[in-house]
Scaffold this motif. Structure first.
Motif, mmCIF file in Angstrom:
data_model
loop_
_atom_site.group_PDB
_atom_site.id
_atom_site.type_symbol
_atom_site.label_atom_id
_atom_site.label_comp_id
_atom_site.label_asym_id
_atom_site.label_seq_id
_atom_site.Cartn_x
_atom_site.Cartn_y
_atom_site.Cartn_z
ATOM 1 N N ARG A 9 0.737 -1.372 0.019
ATOM 2 C CA ARG A 9 0.080 -0.063 0.126
ATOM 3 C C ARG A 9 0.914 1.186 0.238
ATOM 4 N N ALA A 53 -3.706 3.569 -12.121
ATOM 5 C CA ALA A 53 -4.945 3.650 -10.983
ATOM 6 C C ALA A 53 -5.648 2.197 -11.037
ATOM 7 N N GLY A 57 -5.389 -1.018 -8.605
ATOM 8 C CA GLY A 57 -6.488 -1.866 -8.312
ATOM 9 C C GLY A 57 -6.585 -3.172 -8.414
ATOM 10 N N VAL A 62 -8.008 -2.542 -2.829
ATOM 11 C CA VAL A 62 -8.426 -1.131 -2.974
ATOM 12 C C VAL A 62 -7.066 -0.363 -3.304
ATOM 13 N N ALA A 65 -7.567 3.155 -4.690
ATOM 14 C CA ALA A 65 -7.995 4.221 -3.888
ATOM 15 C C ALA A 65 -6.675 4.789 -3.106
ATOM 16 N N TRP A 66 -5.674 3.729 -2.915
ATOM 17 C CA TRP A 66 -4.334 4.257 -2.065
ATOM 18 C C TRP A 66 -3.797 4.973 -3.327
ATOM 19 N N GLY A 68 -4.908 7.080 -5.558
ATOM 20 C CA GLY A 68 -5.640 8.311 -5.526
ATOM 21 C C GLY A 68 -5.342 8.979 -4.384
ATOM 22 N N LEU A 69 -5.058 8.250 -3.239
ATOM 23 C CA LEU A 69 -4.527 9.299 -2.073
ATOM 24 C C LEU A 69 -3.336 10.109 -2.353
ATOM 25 N N THR A 72 -3.733 12.689 -5.156
ATOM 26 C CA THR A 72 -4.246 13.853 -4.335
ATOM 27 C C THR A 72 -3.799 14.710 -3.492
ATOM 28 N N CYS A 105 -9.390 9.059 -10.973
ATOM 29 C CA CYS A 105 -9.107 8.234 -9.792
ATOM 30 C C CYS A 105 -10.320 7.580 -9.081
ATOM 31 N N ALA A 106 -11.695 8.333 -9.103
ATOM 32 C CA ALA A 106 -12.550 7.911 -8.509
ATOM 33 C C ALA A 106 -13.398 6.830 -9.447
ATOM 34 N N VAL A 109 -11.687 3.471 -8.740
ATOM 35 C CA VAL A 109 -12.035 2.859 -7.607
ATOM 36 C C VAL A 109 -13.449 2.464 -7.891
#
Length: 117
Positions: A9, A53, A57, A62, A65-66, A68-69, A72, A105-106, A109
């Motif tokens: 992660r 991304a 995935g 997940v 999402a990591w 995307g974190l 961001t 990114c969303a 996810v």
């Protein structure tokens, strides 16, 4: 959580940071085609965000999402500077990079569970 999962992660978050930095550097690049400047850097940057991304995935639970974190965090840290961001301007291309990348990114996810089937 095992150490291997935590490390995976962390690597995905750092990959998101890396893609965010590179995209912020490249997104303003244009290519001239028949006398018109096309935003090739923006298209390339958003496509890279989408592909990485989705790949994250598939590799890490997940992972999108990591990723995307991390992505961001780069943009948030740029905007929190007292003088503003030097890499991402507050114009159409800059906002497309920020909002478009966040949307990509969303979408990664949300679509990740469906892509695995």
């Amino acid at each position: 959580m095992s150490a291997a999962a935590a490390l995976a992660r962390l690597v995905v978050v750092l990959l998101g940071v890396w893609v965010g930095v590179l995209g912020s550097l490249v997104h303003r690049t244009t290519f001239e085609v028949v006398g018109a400047d096309l935003p090739g850097g923006l298209v390339l940057s958003l496509a890279t965000v989408a592909l990485v991304a989705v790949a994250c995935g598939r590799v890490v639970r997940v992972g999108a999402a990591w990723f995307g974190l991390g992505w961001t965090l780069v943009l948030l840290l740029q905007q929190l500077q007292p003088s503003g961001s030097y890499l991402v301007a507050a114009d159409v291309i800059g906002w497309t990079w920020m909002i478009g990348g966040l949307g990509v990114c969303a979408a990664a996810v949300l679509l990740a569970p469906r892509l695995e089937r």
